[in-house]
Design a protein around this motif. Structure first.
Motif, short mmCIF file in Angstrom:
data_model
loop_
_atom_site.label_atom_id
_atom_site.label_comp_id
_atom_site.label_asym_id
_atom_site.label_seq_id
_atom_site.Cartn_x
_atom_site.Cartn_y
_atom_site.Cartn_z
N THR B 34 -28.73 11.41 57.89
CA THR B 34 -28.51 12.53 57.58
C THR B 34 -27.38 13.03 56.85
O THR B 34 -27.56 13.77 55.77
CB THR B 34 -28.13 13.78 58.99
OG1 THR B 34 -29.36 13.14 59.82
CG2 THR B 34 -28.16 14.80 58.69
N SER B 35 -26.28 12.36 56.70
CA SER B 35 -25.18 12.59 56.03
C SER B 35 -25.58 12.18 54.67
O SER B 35 -25.16 12.73 53.69
CB SER B 35 -23.80 12.02 56.53
OG SER B 35 -23.63 12.51 57.91
N GLY B 36 -25.94 11.03 54.63
CA GLY B 36 -26.29 10.09 53.17
C GLY B 36 -27.66 11.31 52.43
O GLY B 36 -27.22 11.40 51.46
N ALA B 37 -28.64 11.67 53.33
CA ALA B 37 -29.56 12.52 52.60
C ALA B 37 -28.99 13.86 52.27
O ALA B 37 -29.25 13.93 51.10
CB ALA B 37 -30.71 12.63 53.62
N MET B 38 -28.13 14.34 53.08
CA MET B 38 -27.64 15.50 52.52
C MET B 38 -26.63 15.58 51.43
O MET B 38 -26.79 16.46 50.66
CB MET B 38 -26.99 16.24 53.79
CG MET B 38 -27.99 16.72 54.98
SD MET B 38 -29.01 17.83 54.17
CE MET B 38 -29.95 18.24 55.72
N ALA B 39 -25.88 14.42 51.45
CA ALA B 39 -25.01 14.29 50.28
C ALA B 39 -25.73 13.77 49.04
O ALA B 39 -25.36 14.37 47.90
CB ALA B 39 -24.11 13.09 50.52
N PHE B 40 -26.91 13.36 49.25
CA PHE B 40 -27.69 12.89 47.91
C PHE B 40 -28.28 14.15 47.24
O PHE B 40 -28.14 14.57 46.25
CB PHE B 40 -28.95 11.99 48.40
CG PHE B 40 -29.94 11.55 47.35
CD1 PHE B 40 -29.38 10.23 46.55
CD2 PHE B 40 -31.01 12.20 46.88
CE1 PHE B 40 -30.43 9.89 45.59
CE2 PHE B 40 -31.77 11.81 46.01
CZ PHE B 40 -31.33 10.68 45.16
N LEU B 41 -28.75 15.27 48.25
CA LEU B 41 -29.33 16.59 47.85
C LEU B 41 -27.85 17.40 47.17
O LEU B 41 -28.30 18.08 46.24
CB LEU B 41 -30.09 17.06 48.94
CG LEU B 41 -31.28 16.61 49.62
CD1 LEU B 41 -31.73 17.22 50.51
CD2 LEU B 41 -32.30 16.66 48.32
N ALA B 42 -27.03 16.94 47.92
CA ALA B 42 -25.75 18.12 47.51
C ALA B 42 -25.34 17.56 46.17
O ALA B 42 -24.95 18.54 45.23
CB ALA B 42 -24.55 17.84 48.50
N VAL B 43 -25.47 16.20 45.69
CA VAL B 43 -25.25 16.11 44.38
C VAL B 43 -25.89 16.57 43.12
O VAL B 43 -25.60 17.18 42.39
CB VAL B 43 -25.32 14.39 44.16
CG1 VAL B 43 -25.42 13.95 42.70
CG2 VAL B 43 -24.41 13.63 45.13
N PHE B 44 -27.39 16.55 43.55
CA PHE B 44 -28.09 17.32 42.59
C PHE B 44 -27.85 18.96 42.70
O PHE B 44 -28.08 19.55 41.75
CB PHE B 44 -29.77 17.21 43.19
CG PHE B 44 -30.18 15.85 42.65
CD1 PHE B 44 -30.64 15.83 41.57
CD2 PHE B 44 -30.03 14.67 43.43
CE1 PHE B 44 -31.09 14.40 41.04
CE2 PHE B 44 -30.46 13.51 43.02
CZ PHE B 44 -31.09 13.42 41.66
N ALA B 45 -27.79 19.54 43.82
CA ALA B 45 -27.29 20.85 43.77
C ALA B 45 -26.05 21.07 42.81
O ALA B 45 -26.03 22.06 42.29
CB ALA B 45 -27.10 21.58 45.51
N LEU B 46 -25.01 20.28 43.13
CA LEU B 46 -23.87 20.28 42.28
C LEU B 46 -24.18 20.26 40.84
O LEU B 46 -23.66 20.99 39.93
CB LEU B 46 -22.91 19.27 42.83
CG LEU B 46 -21.49 19.35 42.22
CD1 LEU B 46 -20.90 20.75 42.65
CD2 LEU B 46 -20.74 18.18 42.60
N ALA B 47 -24.88 19.18 40.64
CA ALA B 47 -25.33 19.17 39.07
C ALA B 47 -26.19 20.30 38.61
O ALA B 47 -25.86 20.82 37.45
CB ALA B 47 -26.24 17.89 38.94
N LEU B 48 -26.89 20.77 39.34
CA LEU B 48 -27.64 21.91 39.06
C LEU B 48 -26.72 23.21 38.67
O LEU B 48 -26.82 23.87 37.66
CB LEU B 48 -28.79 22.46 39.98
CG LEU B 48 -29.47 23.72 39.70
CD1 LEU B 48 -30.49 23.62 38.48
CD2 LEU B 48 -29.98 24.22 41.14
#
Lengths: 249, 300
Positions: B34-48
């Motif tokens: 869960t932490s890994g998947a959420m961090a992955f998505l968070a990187v994209f949200a941050l990039a956006l």
């Protein structure tokens, strides 16, 4: 009332809090306990002094385990007052109960251990959770394991132990914090007679060191053996109340 | 207890504390995944969020300092009105320079829509004058009146009607990115709370033994909090690295590639994703702590 007293435990002089003469270690006043709508214990009055030795007997389901749990604050009475070291358990918060448990060693019939830890780690668990330096007490731990005859099993896991070994390990864990009170619930229930006598000898030895001992047992032979060695009082649960049993058990 | 105090308390905790809880279990894998998947998505949200921020700044900066004068006049008057408008612009305070776009530049502007072979001479395409501001800018209403007087076919377009919705859209996208980050943090907290509660329920016997030997609730809670915090940190670190790698491997198409190919980090912005594992660990610490004390309070 308590005062700091020096005692000799496992060959070493240690300072322990001990109850002064006259004060009671465990006191139950008009205690009742109900479970599922039915009264299991009612109007129990009991005073257990420091250094005393008591057996608690009664038929299965009479409430021996419940009474013991009231004595170490695992259960709260439905009514009445339970005082441990002169402190009402109802006024204790969780931290106070935890500190109290370090002064009361408990041996269960089913000997609850953490199966992923070694026997030595299980025995040292009270030291670990109290934040004591276990490494600094390694020699005491070794000596204690030797006292209960488990030196060779120190690194074994609890499921590898026999019934008697588990009981002795539980006893070692119960006394490692040098408690003032030892409470044992059917400690010889699952072990043979020789092992029962060996365990009883250890408990008598602890009593001679000044510990108050309270044992729930329905093994009359064990009680008779103990009475021949130590001045033990026998309490019997009958009709939901506690009575002093006859002296000629 | 605030987050800082909780972290200090966790760091002070003896390393052996975690050992009292049995290792492994499915909650360990669940927390790390869960932490890994959420961090992955968070990187994209941050990039956006960062990319839209850059876009809004760029649009704002580029369009705010420029304006266009459009000359729409009958064929014979276009050149005369263009020259008249240029003279007006040259004498207007707040305008650094102005110049009329030549035919090639106009053709280049229309090329994406009409192709390279558009015969502009045969079409009534208006002439365009590029205006660059300086200092405090110029008086828009005054300039419009002067242009109306000197070149009736001139229309001043100060880009306001283009710029405002674009910047608004970019700002909304940036807010969406931040909202996504908050939602990801909340989802992480919820998942870790559930995992922690499951672990506490599965270890009720362990908790009973620990209480029996005198363990305080704070000690038992620390054993779980430490374990879940470290799992969340490890999972989030892996997810963040994977996310950063995926962003780095996104195709680049230069300025003409539009917004999507500009999604990514630039310069020091590459350091921002490194905060994600730390934040995930803090979220896990607080979520597990709350879950642990609530569960321990309910366990008798």
């Amino acid at each position: 009332m308590q005062r700091l007293k020096r005692l000799r435990l496992l060959g070493k002089r240690v300072a322990v809090w001990t109850v002064v003469e006259g004060a009671q270690v465990i006191e139950l006043a008009d205690v009742s306990y109900s479970y599922g709508g039915g009264a299991l214990l009612s109007d129990i009055n009991l005073s257990l002094g420091p250094g005393s030795f008591h057996f608690l007997t009664g038929p299965s389901g009479a409430g021996k385990t419940t009474l013991l749990k009231l004595c170490y604050a695992e259960l709260l009475p439905t009514s009445g007052r339970v005082a441990l070291f002169e402190e009402d358990v109802r006024t204790m918060d969780r931290d106070a109960v935890a500190r109290l448990r370090r002064r009361v060693g408990v041996v269960h019939q089913d000997c609850q251990f953490l199966d992923h830890l070694s026997v030595a780690e299980n025995v040292a668990l009270p030291l670990t959770v109290a934040g004591r330096d276990v490494a600094a007490q390694a020699s005491n731990l070794k000596e204690l394991l030797g006292w209960v005859g488990l030196t060779a099993q120190a690194e074994s896991r609890p499921p590898q132990l026999s019934g008697g070994e588990r009981q002795r390990a539980a006893l070692a864990r119960a006394v490692i914090m040098d408690p003032e009170v030892i409470i044992a619930d059917e400690p010889t229930g699952n072990i043979d007679w020789d092992m029962s006598l060996r365990l009883l000898t250890l408990l008598i030895e602890l009593n001679r060191m000044g510990k108050m001992i309270l044992i729930a047992s329905h093994d009359l032979n064990l009680i008779r053996s103990a009475k021949s060695e130590v001045a033990a009082r026998v309490l019997r649960i009958r009709n939901r109340s506690v009575q002093l049993a006859a002296v000629d058990l | 207890m605030n987050a800082l105090a909780a972290i200090r308390s966790l760091l002070r905790t003896d390393l052996k504390v975690g050992r009292v809880v049995p290792p492994a279990g499915y909650t360990a894998r669940l927390t790390i995944f869960t932490s890994g998947a959420m961090a992955f998505l968070a990187v994209f949200a941050l990039a956006l969020s960062l990319a839209t921020g850059r876009l809004a700044d760029r649009w704002g900066a580029e369009l705010a300092r420029t304006a266009t004068v459009r000359i729409s006049a009958p064929a014979g008057q276009v050149e005369a009105q263009t020259q008249a408008a240029l003279r007006v612009l040259e004498t207007t305070p707040g305008i650094a320079r102005s110049r009329a776009l030549d035919r090639e530049e106009e053709q280049a502007l229309l090329e994406p829509w009409f192709g390279p072979d558009l015969p502009l001479e045969g079409l009534p395409v208006p002439r365009l004058i590029e205006v660059i501001e300086e200092g405090e800018g110029y008086d828009r209403d005054g300039l419009r009146l002067r242009l109306q007087a000197e070149a009736p076919g001139a229309v001043l377009d100060d880009h306001t009607r283009w710029r405002a919705p674009l910047i608004r859209a970019a700002d909304r996208l940036r807010l969406l990115g931040l909202a996504a980050l908050l939602l990801i943090a909340a989802a992480t907290a919820a998942m870790i709370t559930l995992a922690a509660q499951a672990a506490l329920a599965a270890n009720s016997q362990v908790i009973r033994v620990l209480r029996l030997v005198g363990a305080r609730d704070v000690y038992i809670a620390h054993a779980f909090v430490r374990r879940f915090t470290l799992r969340a940190l490890a999972g989030a670190a892996g997810g963040t690295l994977a996310g950063m790698l995926a962003i780095a491997l996104l195709p680049r198409a230069g300025a003409e590639g539009g917004f999507l190919t500009g999604l990514g980090f630039q310069g020091a912005h590459w350091l921002w994703p490194l905060c994600i594992p730390v934040l995930a660990a803090i979220v896990a610490l607080l979520a597990t702590r709350v879950a642990a004390f609530r569960s321990l309070g309910e366990l008798t």
